[in-house]
Write a protein that holds these residues in place. Structure first.
Motif, PDB file in Angstrom:
ATOM      1  N   ALA A  19       8.085   9.258 -15.933  1.00  0.00           N
ATOM      2  CA  ALA A  19       8.608   9.126 -14.525  1.00  0.00           C
ATOM      3  C   ALA A  19       9.752   8.689 -14.424  1.00  0.00           C
ATOM      4  O   ALA A  19      10.410   7.947 -15.280  1.00  0.00           O
ATOM      5  CB  ALA A  19       7.506   8.285 -13.948  1.00  0.00           C
ATOM      6  N   CYS A  28       7.680  12.866 -11.492  1.00  0.00           N
ATOM      7  CA  CYS A  28       6.732  12.785 -12.620  1.00  0.00           C
ATOM      8  C   CYS A  28       6.680  13.891 -13.444  1.00  0.00           C
ATOM      9  O   CYS A  28       6.367  15.169 -12.914  1.00  0.00           O
ATOM     10  CB  CYS A  28       5.367  12.086 -12.298  1.00  0.00           C
ATOM     11  N   PHE A  49      -3.923  10.859 -10.697  1.00  0.00           N
ATOM     12  CA  PHE A  49      -2.783   9.978 -10.742  1.00  0.00           C
ATOM     13  C   PHE A  49      -1.889   9.916  -9.674  1.00  0.00           C
ATOM     14  O   PHE A  49      -1.387   9.089  -9.129  1.00  0.00           O
ATOM     15  CB  PHE A  49      -1.684  10.332 -12.025  1.00  0.00           C
ATOM     16  N   HIS A  50      -1.516  11.057  -9.087  1.00  0.00           N
ATOM     17  CA  HIS A  50      -0.871  11.341  -7.730  1.00  0.00           C
ATOM     18  C   HIS A  50      -1.408  10.663  -6.862  1.00  0.00           C
ATOM     19  O   HIS A  50      -0.700   9.885  -6.084  1.00  0.00           O
ATOM     20  CB  HIS A  50      -0.642  12.809  -7.560  1.00  0.00           C
ATOM     21  N   TYR A  53      -1.029   6.798  -7.268  1.00  0.00           N
ATOM     22  CA  TYR A  53       0.319   6.511  -7.238  1.00  0.00           C
ATOM     23  C   TYR A  53       0.924   6.348  -5.573  1.00  0.00           C
ATOM     24  O   TYR A  53       1.238   5.501  -5.003  1.00  0.00           O
ATOM     25  CB  TYR A  53       1.209   7.504  -7.568  1.00  0.00           C
ATOM     26  N   ARG A  54       0.107   7.515  -4.750  1.00  0.00           N
ATOM     27  CA  ARG A  54       0.448   7.448  -3.538  1.00  0.00           C
ATOM     28  C   ARG A  54      -0.250   6.336  -2.423  1.00  0.00           C
ATOM     29  O   ARG A  54       0.471   5.664  -1.691  1.00  0.00           O
ATOM     30  CB  ARG A  54      -0.156   8.781  -2.694  1.00  0.00           C
ATOM     31  N   HIS A  56      -0.760   3.120  -4.061  1.00  0.00           N
ATOM     32  CA  HIS A  56       0.022   2.263  -4.468  1.00  0.00           C
ATOM     33  C   HIS A  56       1.344   2.090  -3.636  1.00  0.00           C
ATOM     34  O   HIS A  56       1.763   0.907  -3.080  1.00  0.00           O
ATOM     35  CB  HIS A  56       0.321   2.194  -5.793  1.00  0.00           C
ATOM     36  N   VAL A  57       2.004   3.337  -3.703  1.00  0.00           N
ATOM     37  CA  VAL A  57       3.351   3.285  -2.891  1.00  0.00           C
ATOM     38  C   VAL A  57       3.184   2.794  -1.483  1.00  0.00           C
ATOM     39  O   VAL A  57       4.092   2.189  -0.658  1.00  0.00           O
ATOM     40  CB  VAL A  57       4.044   4.519  -3.041  1.00  0.00           C
TER      41      VAL A  57
END
Length: 62
Positions: A19, A28, A49-50, A53-54, A56-57
């Motif tokens: 990343a 990434c 994972f995507h 990640y989304r 979390h962001v």
């Protein structure tokens, strides 16, 4: 999520996630050994994972 051109043609490890921050984006790259994984079986892992990640962001900016 979209494919990102990569300079490497051979994975150095079984599975690697890189990343990097590029401007206002995080790019990434998921590299995998095709002797161990098939594209159709590794793709769901990348999508998971995507999604994580989304989520979390979204929480950190909200």
């Amino acid at each position: 999520m979209k494919p990102y051109p990569c300079r490497h043609s051979v994975a150095k490890f079984d599975l690697t996630l890189n990343a990097a921050e590029e401007g206002d984006q995080i790019v990434c790259n998921l590299e995998y050994a095709d002797r161990l994984f098939k594209k159709e079986t590794i793709r769901p892992d990348g999508e998971a994972f995507h999604s994580a990640y989304r989520r979390h962001v979204g929480k950190s900016k909200g």
